[in-house]
Design an enzyme around this catalytic site. Structure first.
Site, mmCIF file in Angstrom:
data_model
loop_
_atom_site.group_PDB
_atom_site.id
_atom_site.type_symbol
_atom_site.label_atom_id
_atom_site.label_comp_id
_atom_site.label_asym_id
_atom_site.label_seq_id
_atom_site.Cartn_x
_atom_site.Cartn_y
_atom_site.Cartn_z
ATOM 1 N N TYR A 48 0.966 -1.200 0.052
ATOM 2 C CA TYR A 48 -0.165 -0.183 0.126
ATOM 3 C C TYR A 48 1.010 1.289 -0.099
ATOM 4 O O TYR A 48 1.643 1.170 0.671
ATOM 5 C CB TYR A 48 -0.867 -0.184 1.391
ATOM 6 C CG TYR A 48 -1.673 1.300 1.487
ATOM 7 C CD1 TYR A 48 -2.845 1.219 0.510
ATOM 8 C CD2 TYR A 48 -1.554 1.970 2.628
ATOM 9 C CE1 TYR A 48 -3.621 2.123 0.850
ATOM 10 C CE2 TYR A 48 -2.573 3.158 2.619
ATOM 11 C CZ TYR A 48 -3.480 3.162 1.921
ATOM 12 O OH TYR A 48 -4.129 4.193 2.288
ATOM 13 N N ASP A 62 -0.612 15.561 6.534
ATOM 14 C CA ASP A 62 -1.722 14.688 5.706
ATOM 15 C C ASP A 62 -3.136 15.433 5.516
ATOM 16 O O ASP A 62 -4.118 15.062 5.950
ATOM 17 C CB ASP A 62 -1.950 13.489 6.490
ATOM 18 C CG ASP A 62 -2.965 12.378 5.369
ATOM 19 O OD1 ASP A 62 -3.060 12.517 4.257
ATOM 20 O OD2 ASP A 62 -3.384 11.499 5.885
ATOM 21 N N ASP A 89 -3.435 5.304 -2.111
ATOM 22 C CA ASP A 89 -4.374 6.222 -1.417
ATOM 23 C C ASP A 89 -4.584 7.572 -2.254
ATOM 24 O O ASP A 89 -3.530 8.335 -2.170
ATOM 25 C CB ASP A 89 -3.825 6.523 0.000
ATOM 26 C CG ASP A 89 -4.753 7.526 0.946
ATOM 27 O OD1 ASP A 89 -5.429 8.148 0.248
ATOM 28 O OD2 ASP A 89 -4.249 7.701 1.871
ATOM 29 N N ASP A 91 -6.512 9.934 -1.800
ATOM 30 C CA ASP A 91 -7.384 10.971 -1.109
ATOM 31 C C ASP A 91 -8.627 11.284 -1.674
ATOM 32 O O ASP A 91 -9.433 10.477 -1.862
ATOM 33 C CB ASP A 91 -6.449 12.230 -1.224
ATOM 34 C CG ASP A 91 -5.273 12.269 0.022
ATOM 35 O OD1 ASP A 91 -5.071 11.181 0.543
ATOM 36 O OD2 ASP A 91 -4.341 12.996 -0.006
ATOM 37 N N HIS A 116 -7.596 4.261 -3.718
ATOM 38 C CA HIS A 116 -8.913 4.606 -3.084
ATOM 39 C C HIS A 116 -9.363 6.056 -3.248
ATOM 40 O O HIS A 116 -8.151 6.625 -3.208
ATOM 41 C CB HIS A 116 -9.044 3.708 -1.818
ATOM 42 C CG HIS A 116 -8.154 4.222 -0.804
ATOM 43 N ND1 HIS A 116 -8.193 5.479 -0.205
ATOM 44 C CD2 HIS A 116 -7.371 3.494 -0.270
ATOM 45 C CE1 HIS A 116 -7.347 5.514 0.849
ATOM 46 N NE2 HIS A 116 -6.439 4.309 0.952
ATOM 47 N N GLU A 118 -11.928 8.904 -1.375
ATOM 48 C CA GLU A 118 -12.527 9.207 -0.240
ATOM 49 C C GLU A 118 -13.558 10.376 -0.253
ATOM 50 O O GLU A 118 -13.246 11.132 -1.006
ATOM 51 C CB GLU A 118 -11.680 9.493 1.040
ATOM 52 C CG GLU A 118 -11.025 10.691 1.002
ATOM 53 C CD GLU A 118 -9.795 10.636 2.019
ATOM 54 O OE1 GLU A 118 -8.977 9.727 2.158
ATOM 55 O OE2 GLU A 118 -9.410 11.906 2.379
ATOM 56 N N CYS A 126 -6.704 13.268 8.261
ATOM 57 C CA CYS A 126 -6.658 11.653 8.538
ATOM 58 C C CYS A 126 -7.933 11.210 9.244
ATOM 59 O O CYS A 126 -8.786 11.942 9.988
ATOM 60 C CB CYS A 126 -5.558 11.591 9.853
ATOM 61 S SG CYS A 126 -5.696 10.169 10.516
ATOM 62 N N ARG A 161 -13.849 5.067 -0.337
ATOM 63 C CA ARG A 161 -13.599 5.174 1.154
ATOM 64 C C ARG A 161 -14.716 6.044 1.411
ATOM 65 O O ARG A 161 -14.855 7.310 1.059
ATOM 66 C CB ARG A 161 -12.089 5.560 1.492
ATOM 67 C CG ARG A 161 -12.050 6.283 3.031
ATOM 68 C CD ARG A 161 -10.651 6.410 3.365
ATOM 69 N NE ARG A 161 -10.454 7.602 4.050
ATOM 70 C CZ ARG A 161 -9.532 8.003 4.836
ATOM 71 N NH1 ARG A 161 -8.534 7.272 4.552
ATOM 72 N NH2 ARG A 161 -9.682 8.992 5.715
ATOM 73 N N GLU A 191 -13.944 3.883 6.826
ATOM 74 C CA GLU A 191 -13.028 4.565 7.832
ATOM 75 C C GLU A 191 -13.728 4.760 9.085
ATOM 76 O O GLU A 191 -14.674 5.182 9.357
ATOM 77 C CB GLU A 191 -12.356 5.839 6.986
ATOM 78 C CG GLU A 191 -11.589 6.607 7.871
ATOM 79 C CD GLU A 191 -10.064 6.117 8.125
ATOM 80 O OE1 GLU A 191 -10.298 4.573 8.356
ATOM 81 O OE2 GLU A 191 -9.256 6.600 7.724
ATOM 82 N N ASN A 213 -8.952 -0.945 8.414
ATOM 83 C CA ASN A 213 -7.579 -0.047 8.537
ATOM 84 C C ASN A 213 -7.370 -0.103 9.839
ATOM 85 O O ASN A 213 -7.887 0.256 11.035
ATOM 86 C CB ASN A 213 -8.175 1.549 8.248
ATOM 87 C CG ASN A 213 -7.013 2.515 8.406
ATOM 88 O OD1 ASN A 213 -5.825 2.175 8.520
ATOM 89 N ND2 ASN A 213 -7.173 3.773 8.322
HETATM 90 C C1 LIG Z 1 -5.044 5.536 5.627
HETATM 91 C C2 LIG Z 1 -4.597 6.676 5.703
HETATM 92 O O1 LIG Z 1 -5.683 7.438 4.894
HETATM 93 C C3 LIG Z 1 -3.283 6.923 5.007
HETATM 94 O O2 LIG Z 1 -3.148 8.120 4.592
HETATM 95 O O3 LIG Z 1 -2.536 5.966 5.193
HETATM 96 C C4 LIG Z 1 -4.762 7.289 7.062
HETATM 97 C C5 LIG Z 1 -3.770 6.696 8.127
HETATM 98 C C6 LIG Z 1 -3.471 7.461 9.296
HETATM 99 O O4 LIG Z 1 -3.362 8.590 9.367
HETATM 100 O O5 LIG Z 1 -3.448 6.833 10.463
HETATM 101 C C7 LIG Z 1 -6.060 7.541 7.651
HETATM 102 O O6 LIG Z 1 -6.790 8.596 7.407
HETATM 103 O O7 LIG Z 1 -6.793 6.453 8.382
HETATM 104 MG MG LIG Z 2 -4.990 8.687 3.792
#
Ligand SMILES: C[C@](O)(C(=O)O)[C@H](CC(=O)O)C(=O)O
Ligand SMILES: [Mg+2]
Length: 301
Positions: A48, A62, A89, A91, A116, A118, A126, A161, A191, A213
């Protein structure tokens, strides 16, 4: 180079076939292309690319600051280093539905096995933090439809997602997931579900592969593989695990070096030079090189 033997089409097929077995697939999030080799060598069957890790790697939070071309470039470097199918990912798709469409084609061209998208608004956050906002359901279904139409390889996995659980509740998240499947999503990433009961309810309601997740320090408990398999989940995701492990070790190591003035006591924790060379396939390059150059030309050639 000299690392891959399979085409993107074969890897996408491999991921589809693997999901069709109904057995849980463990998917660690990569730190960089080199770790893809390690993930492959330790027996994992897929990997991933996490948005959080791709951003953190650039020293960024993020929150949707990275661009689709930036992550496509990293994806390309990653898929050249492994034969594993890699899921990325993507986004929110980086803008309007047409941006999501372009993102799909960029990710296909980068050799990935799927992505994926979202249903958060931009700026996103996050999924395990409070204060998220989701776009209206219809907007996300447009995003998904645009992605489906843009896809050229039908085996490229399009996962939707939903971040709605924390915002609108479980029932709304399930309704959204169903709408996204109707719009053409192949798989769903619910999520930040609260507990095992919610995992179970979601599983019973949605009839496509589901991703769980297992990110650390998030909202949910860390469920082990056996539990997730019993719950009927298809993918167990460990998105930021390698980054957290590595950064923990790096920080400890830096403090030790600063305090002791030598890295001597850290040696047992380090990957050795020979193991690194093994991962980098030094031997194969040597063989390749001599095969090219180790010949004599006929007289007069
Ligand atoms: C899965 C996730 O989208 C990611 O970017 O890895 C994050 C992981 C995290 O920040 O712990 C998420 O939004 O869950
Ligand atoms: Mg992410």
């Amino acid at each position: 180079m000299l690392h891959t033997r399979t085409t993107p089409a074969q890897r996408r097929r491999a991921l589809r076939d693997r999901l069709a077995t109904g057995r849980l697939l463990l998917m660690p999030g990569l730190l960089n292309p080199l770790t893809a080799r390690l993930v492959q060598d330790t027996g994992f069957e897929a990997a991933y690319l996490s948005g959080a890790v791709l951003a953190a790697d650039l020293g960024l939070p993020d929150i949707g600051l990275t661009t689709s071309t930036e992550i496509a470039a990293r994806a390309q470097q990653t898929t050249s280093a492994t034969d594993l199918p890699v899921l990325i990912d993507a986004d929110t798709g980086f803008g309007e539905p047409m941006n999501a469409a372009r993102t799909v084609q960029l990710m296909e061209d980068a050799g990935l096995a799927g992505l994926h998208l979202e249903d958060q608004v931009n700026p996103k956050r996050c999924g395990h933090l409070d204060g998220k906002t989701v776009v209206p359901r219809e907007e996300m279904t447009r995003r998904v439809r645009a992605a489906v139409e843009a896809r050229r390889d039908p085996d490229f996995l399009l996962m939707a997602r939903t971040d709605a659980r924390a915002v609108e509740g479980l029932a709304a998240a399930i309704d959204r997931a169903k709408a996204y499947v109707d719009a053409g999503a192949d798989a769903i990433f619910p999520e930040a579900l609260a507990d095992e009961k919610e995992f179970e309810t979601f599983r019973a309601a949605v009839h496509v592969p589901l991703l769980a997740n297992m990110t650390e320090f998030g909202k949910g408990r860390l469920l082990d593989a056996r539990t997730l398999e019993n719950l009927g989940y298809d993918i167990a995701l460990y998105p930021v695990t390698l980054l957290r492990l590595a950064m923990g070790a790096v920080e400890d190591g830096l403090r030790t070096l600063a305090a002791e003035g030598t890295q001597e006591s850290l040696l047992p924790r380090m990957q050795t030079r020979s193991r690194l060379y093994e991962l980098l396939r030094y031997e194969r390059y040597t063989a390749f090189d001599s095969a090219v150059f180790d010949f004599t030309l006929p007289p007069g050639a």
